[in-house]
Write a protein that holds these residues in place. Structure first.
Motif, mmCIF file in Angstrom:
data_model
loop_
_atom_site.group_PDB
_atom_site.id
_atom_site.type_symbol
_atom_site.label_atom_id
_atom_site.label_comp_id
_atom_site.label_asym_id
_atom_site.label_seq_id
_atom_site.Cartn_x
_atom_site.Cartn_y
_atom_site.Cartn_z
ATOM 1 N N SER A 1 -36.751 18.277 32.486
ATOM 2 C CA SER A 1 -36.111 17.831 31.243
ATOM 3 C C SER A 1 -35.336 18.964 30.591
ATOM 4 N N TYR B 1 -25.188 3.956 26.102
ATOM 5 C CA TYR B 1 -25.471 4.838 27.232
ATOM 6 C C TYR B 1 -24.730 4.377 28.477
ATOM 7 N N VAL C 1 -27.527 6.852 33.162
ATOM 8 C CA VAL C 1 -28.511 7.650 32.421
ATOM 9 C C VAL C 1 -29.453 6.794 31.584
ATOM 10 N N PHE D 1 -32.076 9.265 29.462
ATOM 11 C CA PHE D 1 -31.507 10.096 28.395
ATOM 12 C C PHE D 1 -31.639 9.376 27.062
ATOM 13 N N MET E 1 -32.745 14.796 27.820
ATOM 14 C CA MET E 1 -32.525 14.386 29.209
ATOM 15 C C MET E 1 -33.814 14.551 29.983
ATOM 16 N N ASP F 1 -26.934 14.794 38.017
ATOM 17 C CA ASP F 1 -26.693 15.049 36.588
ATOM 18 C C ASP F 1 -26.062 16.416 36.371
#
Length: 124
Positions: free
Chosen positions: A16, A59, A63, A67, A82, A89
């Protein structure tokens, strides 16, 4: 308005990161803040956006569920949390502002103010 994006870095797949975008010298009250990203050899693409007044969000399908975009009104800062990062990504992430409106657009041409970008690299 001036935008300062930070928080990128190197992370392993599945990890993350939290990106931040601080706005300063803002002269308008209604706006949308968005994150776009650009990978090497690819066009800049929409990631997520939030309306500053109502907090509505949008979004990209790629994602969604991983996210989360949010804002801190007092600090005039937006965040992009994230999670479950994937190698795809990997990109330079830019924050952008669409001023004077409260309608989210996914087209980069609709955003007139851009930050400098922060690199996110996900190793597999």
């Amino acid at each position: 308005v001036q935008l300062q994006a930070y928080g990128g870095g190197l992370v392993q797949a599945g990890g993350s990161l939290r990106l931040s975008c601080a706005a300063s010298k803002r002269t308008f009250s209604r706006y949308v803040m968005a994150w776009f990203r650009q990978a090497p050899g690819k066009e800049r693409e929409f990631v997520a956006a939030i309306t500053w007044s109502g907090g509505s969000t949008s979004y990209a399908d790629s994602v969604k569920g991983r996210f989360t975009i949010s804002r801190d009104e007092a600090k005039d800062t937006a965040f992009l949390q994230m999670n479950s990062l994937k190698s795809e990504d990997t990109a330079v992430y830019h924050c952008a502002v669409r001023s004077g409106v409260t309608v989210i657009s996914r087209h980069r041409s609709q955003y007139s103010h851009w930050g400098q970008g922060t690199q996110v690299t996900v190793s597999s």
